[in-house]
Write an enzyme that holds these catalytic residues in place. Structure first.
Site, PDB file in Angstrom:
ATOM      1  CG  LEU A  13       9.341  -2.408   5.203  1.00 16.98           C
ATOM      2  CD1 LEU A  13       8.120  -3.226   4.783  1.00 16.98           C
ATOM      3  CD2 LEU A  13       9.215  -1.966   6.662  1.00 16.98           C
TER       4      LEU A  13
ATOM      5  CB  ILE B 299       7.893   2.287   3.824  1.00 18.19           C
ATOM      6  CG1 ILE B 299       8.410   1.361   4.914  1.00 18.19           C
ATOM      7  CG2 ILE B 299       6.687   3.079   4.323  1.00 18.19           C
ATOM      8  CD1 ILE B 299       8.863   2.087   6.176  1.00 18.19           C
TER       9      ILE B 299
ATOM     10  CD1 TRP C 242       1.099   0.814 -10.325  1.00 17.47           C
ATOM     11  CD2 TRP C 242       2.382   2.635 -10.075  1.00 17.47           C
ATOM     12  NE1 TRP C 242       0.275   1.913 -10.358  1.00 17.47           N
ATOM     13  CE2 TRP C 242       1.030   3.053 -10.215  1.00 17.47           C
ATOM     14  CE3 TRP C 242       3.358   3.612  -9.924  1.00 17.47           C
ATOM     15  CZ2 TRP C 242       0.655   4.385 -10.194  1.00 17.47           C
ATOM     16  CZ3 TRP C 242       2.981   4.944  -9.901  1.00 17.47           C
ATOM     17  CH2 TRP C 242       1.643   5.320 -10.033  1.00 17.47           C
ATOM     18  N   GLY C 243       5.723  -1.376  -7.632  1.00 16.33           N
ATOM     19  CA  GLY C 243       6.624  -2.505  -7.447  1.00 16.33           C
ATOM     20  C   GLY C 243       7.898  -2.476  -8.263  1.00 16.33           C
TER      21      GLY C 243
ATOM     22  CB  THR D  44       1.038   0.321  -1.900  1.00 17.38           C
ATOM     23  OG1 THR D  44       0.375   1.444  -2.513  1.00 17.38           O
ATOM     24  CG2 THR D  44       0.274  -0.946  -2.259  1.00 17.38           C
TER      25      THR D  44
ATOM     26  CB  SER E  79      -2.513   2.892  -4.289  1.00 17.13           C
ATOM     27  OG  SER E  79      -3.045   2.709  -5.594  1.00 17.13           O
TER      28      SER E  79
ATOM     29  CD  GLN F  94       0.964   3.228  -5.902  1.00 19.20           C
ATOM     30  OE1 GLN F  94       1.092   2.987  -4.706  1.00 19.20           O
ATOM     31  NE2 GLN F  94       1.551   4.264  -6.480  1.00 19.20           N
TER      32      GLN F  94
ATOM     33  CB  CYS G 168       6.085  19.914  -9.624  1.00 18.42           C
ATOM     34  SG  CYS G 168       4.702  19.638  -8.494  1.00 18.42           S
TER      35      CYS G 168
END
Length: 379
Positions: free
Chosen positions: A168, A170, A174-175, A193, A195, A198, A350
């Site tokens: 799984l 979580i 985009w895989g 997801t 999205s 996505q 960031c």
């Protein structure tokens, strides 16, 4: 009777100048990390609106800085974020966060719609071929593509994947991880997801593989898996849902399973995220602390390994920014100049935060009950 002597704007400017001097930053200086001020109202805006005002004023073109990443590194190393006066909006946000669940099932979809659905054109061109929108692993890597592939390999080795295992994922993005694991380790992957963009691209990427991509909230998963992995999703869970999150993982993980959590981490425990980031980048997001994770996983899992490679996120974000500037001519017709300034501000702020070690990146491996003899976790 007290009276204010002089121009109030000059007084506010002096406050900001004195603070920036503590971080070796000058206004209208000639070094890359100095800021160039185009609107004198900037100083009062920062005092009144805090981080939101600083970010929005940059988006509005009120100031510029050649190297925003160094600017933020210096600000955070000097801990100026703790010295700026609290403004009313920030105080109100903290108070509300104590009572309101910003990451409820209804609100959880907002971040998918407002950030991850920005456009596959942007992310497909800016990211690596696996479209990994999380920290890469730069040990022994020479470029972004190698570093992200090393991250995927590291995760799969930490999970100790075996053929025919059920996995799984979580927050599958985009895989990329689902496709990598299914192709290289012959496992069956369920990715989830929130999205739509996505999900669409992830399904295309994983076509022909033993992978299914679901558009669903993590709280709606009821199944049994040999391994559970969550990459860059826990930042969206929120303090009021941490306990629920770990209970969801606990009920879906087989007794002899492994769970890997990959998350940005905060050095201190917070109730809500930065005001500018919450408004423009990750709505309702909040970074977990060591205390958050330890407290809410306690009694549910045995922590087998805690790996911090936060400094690698500086390198990852810097690589993304370089690519963003490179691809901008190809996508600028789909976005505004204000968006470009917003996204540049986000990536560089960031990068500076990770460089200053103000933010961390953790990979944590859990087992439900602990393994006899322990486990040897890959590095």
């Amino acid at each position: 009777m007290n009276s204010f002597v002089g121009n109030p704007e000059d007084h506010l400017k002096d406050v900001i100048v004195n603070l920036l001097n503590q971080a070796d930053i000058e206004i209208n200086g000639d070094r890359p990390h100095d800021i160039q001020v185009h609107n004198p109202a900037l100083y009062s805006r920062i005092i009144q609106e805090g981080s939101l005002g600083l970010g929005e004023s940059y988006m509005d073109g009120w100031w510029d800085c050649e190297r925003l990443d160094i600017f933020f590194y210096k600000i955070l190393r000097a801990q100026l974020d703790k010295k700026f006066p609290n403004n009313l909006n920030n105080i109100i946000r903290v108070a509300i966060a104590k009572f309101r669940n910003f990451q409820s099932k209804k609100r959880a979809w907002i971040v998918g719609e407002e950030h991850y659905d920005l456009g596959n054109d942007l992310f497909a061109l800016m990211l690596d071929p696996y479209m990994q929108y999380s920290c890469a692993y730069w040990k022994d890597a020479e470029n972004l593509e190698q570093a992200q592939q090393h991250k995927l390999d590291l995760i799969c080795r930490k999970l100790d994947l075996k053929p025919d295992m059920k996995i799984l994922d979580i927050g599958c993005g985009w895989g990329g991880l689902a496709a990598y694991a299914a192709k290289n380790h012959q496992v069956s992957v369920t990715g989830i997801t929130i999205s739509k963009e996505q999900q669409k691209l992830a399904q295309e990427r994983c076509d022909g593989l033993d992978v299914k991509i679901l558009l669903t909230d993590y709280r709606d998963i009821y199944d049994q898996f040999d391994r559970i992995v969550s990459i860059g999703m826990f930042e969206h869970v929120g303090p009021k849902n941490y306990d629920t999150y770990f209970k969801v993982v606990q009920r879906n993980l087989k007794p002899n399973g492994l769970f890997l959590l990959h998350s940005i981490g905060s050095n201190s425990t917070m109730l809500n995220g930065d005001a500018w980031t919450s408004k423009y980048i990750f709505p309702n997001g909040c970074l977990p602390s060591i205390e958050n994770i330890a407290h809410h996983s306690s009694g549910k899992f045995v922590m087998e390994d805690w790996h911090n490679f936060g400094a690698d996120y500086d390198l990852t974000l810097s690589a993304w920014y370089a690519r963003f500037l490179e691809i901008w001519p190809q996508i600028e017709s789909n976005y505004s100049l204000r968006f470009k300034r917003m996204f540049s501000y986000y990536l560089n702020a960031c990068a500076g935060a990770f460089r200053a070690r103000d933010l961390q990146l953790w990979q944590i491996v859990f087992t439900p009950e602990g393994r006899d003899g322990g486990i040897r976790v890959a590095r």
